[in-house]
Write a protein that holds these residues in place. Sequence first.
Motif, PDB file in Angstrom:
ATOM      1  N   GLU A  14       0.782   5.944  -0.687  1.00 23.98           N
ATOM      2  CA  GLU A  14       0.141   7.155  -1.174  1.00 23.98           C
ATOM      3  C   GLU A  14       0.370   7.292  -2.681  1.00 23.98           C
ATOM      4  OE1 GLU A  14       1.656  10.319   1.282  1.00 23.98           O
ATOM      5  OE2 GLU A  14       0.395   9.734   2.987  1.00 23.98           O
TER       6      GLU A  14
ATOM      7  N   THR B  58       0.836  -1.190   0.000  1.00 23.06           N
ATOM      8  CA  THR B  58       0.000   0.000   0.000  1.00 23.06           C
ATOM      9  C   THR B  58       0.873   1.243   0.000  1.00 23.06           C
ATOM     10  OG1 THR B  58      -0.109   0.051   2.425  1.00 23.06           O
ATOM     11  CG2 THR B  58      -1.830  -1.188   1.281  1.00 23.06           C
TER      12      THR B  58
ATOM     13  N   TYR C 255      -4.544   7.165  -2.001  1.00 26.29           N
ATOM     14  CA  TYR C 255      -4.220   5.814  -1.542  1.00 26.29           C
ATOM     15  C   TYR C 255      -4.281   4.822  -2.701  1.00 26.29           C
ATOM     16  CZ  TYR C 255      -4.703   1.466   1.201  1.00 26.29           C
ATOM     17  OH  TYR C 255      -4.538   0.217   1.736  1.00 26.29           O
TER      18      TYR C 255
END
Length: 245
Positions: free
Chosen positions: A197, A195, A232
């Motif tokens: 930004e 994961t 995200y």
Amino acid sequence: MTKYLTFSDLDDHLLKQYRKAIALAFPEIIINSQITKKYWDRLEKYFPQTQLFIVSEDNNLIGFMNAIPVFWDQPLIDLPNEGWDWLVKKGINDFENKVSPNSLGGLQIIVTKEYLGKGYSKLLIAKGKNVRENLGFKNFIIPIRPILKHKYPEMKMKEYMSLRENNIIMDPWIRTHIKSGAKIIKVCKNSMNVTGEINFWEGLLKNKIRKSGTYKVEGALNLVTINLEDNYGEYREENIWINYT
């Protein structure tokens, strides 16, 4: 003439080759795994005896297998969908909490470029089975990463597994394990999870992200889901649980 070493036996020359081989074997998205960054040093520190290396007569790295002892007493069909990430965390946490392992978990097998296609991956699989037997464990579980799946990132793993070429399994890595005696358990749908930004994903894509949706990232087995409004993105990689007994 080749020799087998464990992690504790590596000199600086072999250690440098080992690090380089890992970096070359995987796409950038996998190198950026948060699980790898957090736990890999402890894997090598806690379990040097289950990190096996084949070395040439002139002291060059041919290939290696990274594996981790783990405790699992439930049916294999219930192994977690978190696959590879779970296996690393579970083995480390079991060790730190003094939980005695009863299974060996395979994390990766890598053969260096110069020695590909010469049967060393099968030798490393055989060595892994020997380690399992010597430790007195019943199972050798592995969340495998099929090597051609990155060409079909939109395809679900279950469908990919059924692809045939000349009436045999198309993917060479699945085929190698089946020929070596492995049994397929199931797909683990979130085996490797990354994961970050939007700027992280733009770095991997080498492009500006202008809308939410799914994106192809080089070397990824599945698509990355991007939510621009939430800043995200998430990658959920499917692998395949297999087992040797």
